[in-house]
Design a protein around this motif. Sequence first.
Motif, mmCIF file in Angstrom:
data_model
loop_
_atom_site.group_PDB
_atom_site.id
_atom_site.type_symbol
_atom_site.label_atom_id
_atom_site.label_comp_id
_atom_site.label_asym_id
_atom_site.label_seq_id
_atom_site.Cartn_x
_atom_site.Cartn_y
_atom_site.Cartn_z
ATOM 1 N N LEU A 62 0.830 -1.208 0.000
ATOM 2 C CA LEU A 62 0.000 0.000 0.000
ATOM 3 C C LEU A 62 0.861 1.253 0.000
ATOM 4 O O LEU A 62 0.513 2.267 -0.632
ATOM 5 C CB LEU A 62 -0.940 -0.011 1.211
ATOM 6 N N ASP A 63 1.981 1.210 0.720
ATOM 7 C CA ASP A 63 2.904 2.343 0.687
ATOM 8 C C ASP A 63 3.449 2.558 -0.731
ATOM 9 O O ASP A 63 3.670 3.695 -1.159
ATOM 10 C CB ASP A 63 4.062 2.109 1.650
ATOM 11 N N ALA A 64 3.669 1.466 -1.451
ATOM 12 C CA ALA A 64 4.196 1.583 -2.812
ATOM 13 C C ALA A 64 3.163 2.155 -3.771
ATOM 14 O O ALA A 64 3.519 2.797 -4.764
ATOM 15 C CB ALA A 64 4.661 0.218 -3.319
ATOM 16 N N LEU A 65 1.883 1.928 -3.484
ATOM 17 C CA LEU A 65 0.825 2.438 -4.361
ATOM 18 C C LEU A 65 0.457 3.881 -4.046
ATOM 19 O O LEU A 65 -0.385 4.469 -4.743
ATOM 20 C CB LEU A 65 -0.430 1.566 -4.235
ATOM 21 N N SER A 66 1.089 4.446 -3.036
ATOM 22 C CA SER A 66 0.737 5.809 -2.630
ATOM 23 C C SER A 66 1.994 6.629 -2.411
ATOM 24 O O SER A 66 3.101 6.101 -2.344
ATOM 25 C CB SER A 66 -0.100 5.776 -1.343
ATOM 26 N N ASN A 67 1.795 7.923 -2.317
ATOM 27 C CA ASN A 67 2.870 8.848 -1.969
ATOM 28 C C ASN A 67 2.300 9.897 -1.024
ATOM 29 O O ASN A 67 1.228 9.702 -0.437
ATOM 30 C CB ASN A 67 3.483 9.463 -3.235
ATOM 31 N N VAL A 68 3.011 11.008 -0.888
ATOM 32 C CA VAL A 68 2.547 12.036 0.050
ATOM 33 C C VAL A 68 1.227 12.652 -0.388
ATOM 34 O O VAL A 68 0.486 13.213 0.427
ATOM 35 C CB VAL A 68 3.628 13.132 0.184
ATOM 36 N N VAL A 104 -7.495 8.363 -7.412
ATOM 37 C CA VAL A 104 -6.193 9.018 -7.265
ATOM 38 C C VAL A 104 -6.297 10.151 -6.241
ATOM 39 O O VAL A 104 -7.230 10.959 -6.276
ATOM 40 C CB VAL A 104 -5.699 9.554 -8.617
ATOM 41 N N GLY A 105 -5.335 10.186 -5.319
ATOM 42 C CA GLY A 105 -5.274 11.262 -4.342
ATOM 43 C C GLY A 105 -5.806 10.896 -2.973
ATOM 44 O O GLY A 105 -5.556 11.622 -2.002
ATOM 45 N N GLU A 106 -6.562 9.811 -2.860
ATOM 46 C CA GLU A 106 -7.080 9.419 -1.556
ATOM 47 C C GLU A 106 -5.963 8.795 -0.708
ATOM 48 O O GLU A 106 -5.065 8.146 -1.234
ATOM 49 C CB GLU A 106 -8.235 8.427 -1.716
ATOM 50 N N SER A 107 -6.045 8.972 0.592
ATOM 51 C CA SER A 107 -5.021 8.432 1.483
ATOM 52 C C SER A 107 -5.312 6.956 1.777
ATOM 53 O O SER A 107 -6.471 6.523 1.776
ATOM 54 C CB SER A 107 -4.976 9.218 2.787
#
Length: 636
Positions: free
Chosen positions: A240-246, A353-356
Amino acid sequence: MKLTQILTKKLTGFWLLSLAAVAFIFLLTALVSFVQLTFKFQQQQVSELGRMLAKHQVEHQLQHLDIWLPQILAAYDTQAFVLMHKDEVLFRYDHEQQKSGVVSYERIIDTSSPLAFQITLPQPFLLKNISWHGLLVLLFGVAAIALFVRWGYRWLAQQLEGIEDLAKRSHLILSGDYDRALAESGHGRPRLINRALTQMLLELDDAQKQRARFDQFIRSNTFLDPETGIGNRLFLKNRLDALSNVDGMMAPGVLFLLEMEDLDLLQQQLDEFAIQDMLAQTISGISQVLDSQANSIFSRRSYNQFAIVVPQISLADAEKIAAKLLKICLAQPLTAIEKADDFFHIGVAYFKVGESKEQLLEEAEMALRAAQFQGCSGWFMYDKGSVDEEFAKGSVRWRSFLEYALVNKRVVAFSQAVLDSDGIEHHNEVSCRLRDNSGNLVRATLFLPMAIKCGLTPQIERQVIEIVLFDLLVSPENRQRQYSINLSLDTLTSRAFIRWLKTTLLEYRHLTPQLIFEVNEDIVVNHLDRLKVPLDMISKMGAKLCVDRVGQQVVSMQYIQACHFDIIKLHRSIVRQIHLRQENQLFVRSLIGGLYRTEVQVFAEGVESFEEWQTLKILGVSAAQGSLFSDPIEEL
């Protein structure tokens, strides 16, 4: 030409020359001795004739010479003979057929009387003409020498060929190609050294396999659930960390939370083997459904709860998958419990896209609780309206858009620099986007899943390669740069694309060394037999091979040497906050340790902080890419 052939010819030539020199000296000495012997023999004959005439003079006063002397002269093959007393000729003899090349002798028979003779004889060595049997012996000797030289040449070539086999195996070992060195056992000599090399290579191969199994064991105990063999809670967190950023999630998708109600109570009623069998059947069915979904995640969050993440999927497809998952769960026999129809519950949260990721997990948990409140096995989706409008286009509209973009060359290339530990650019990774009618750019996370469904991925990646070859590499400022291009499974298994790629690389072979082709690790591991031939072709053409997203799955690393990859890129789930995660550092150490004494370079993807890059450099990573260095730049 092999070194053994050169050495064999040189040594055989030296040997034959030495033998010829010895034979020439021997024959020259024999010839001189023969000439001297024949001259001496002829002089002895002349002296013997003088003694005979002297004896005849004493006994017969030189009377009746014509009775016996002509026979003696004929036996000597005399050409001319004159016996004189002072100036008076007492006897003359002339041969009927005169010969050229004669020798004349003058002798005084008796010094007390003026009696002398003059005799003319042929050259003495002409008397010894070679006969047919002598010639036969000579030819037999020459043939024997030729056969001996030929046998010596073959023997020497065979001995040196064994040394060449040892040298070839040693060169392969020094170059790190242990598999070929083990296969090239040959007939190396000395055989003891050859057997020792084979034994050492077998032990090294076994040690590498043990190391690979040990590395896989380490990763399995770190990221896999020991009971089911799928990812654990830490594995899910990394992915999940890899699929997201800040800024939140980088691509749309769906999260499923599957919970088995009262699984602990069921374990008390059934034996452990029955529970394991039920879990194995459920996991196997779910894995088959996820095989068609690229980059999907399947992990176990807790004892009775499982998480499934499918990125880059539409809302309609997410609902279909939820129905399939529920069908698989309901197919399991649950006769041992009272509420068998209220055992499986699935919570679904669709994200854009953009959701935490924290919000995503909360929504999935609420959807799961809503499914449980229904009172029967089923699934519930949280907030169906949170759909990416662009991603929700119909398949027909997507196909029309993709075909329009391909026909009108609306593929736009973006490049992101990959920098080494000294900050020097190693290569640029090329990605692409599509430009629509309004001039807006459609990101790859949106159109690639639809392109895979429509079978248009090879055409898109072909245009990317053409942009790199025909536009980027011909530019003066890019002539020394290297570019990496991602290839999908559909592209590598397309015969038409492989034929085109082979022809293009041959035509532009001066630019081929500047190309790097990247393949997803998951694709290589699951389709190694199908991809080995095209990957070998690309490597033989001079281009480099790279496998990316390494560490996304827990697999053996034997495929790296089997396909001769030059570069491997760590998945962003391993790189993300690696300075705070000892288990990820252990994975990188294990991976680099397994690649010891090879020329494979280890790079990292998705580096976002200075601490991550410093930790990666300490661990031995050669280069990296990510937002810390630069964002993808559009190539004009």
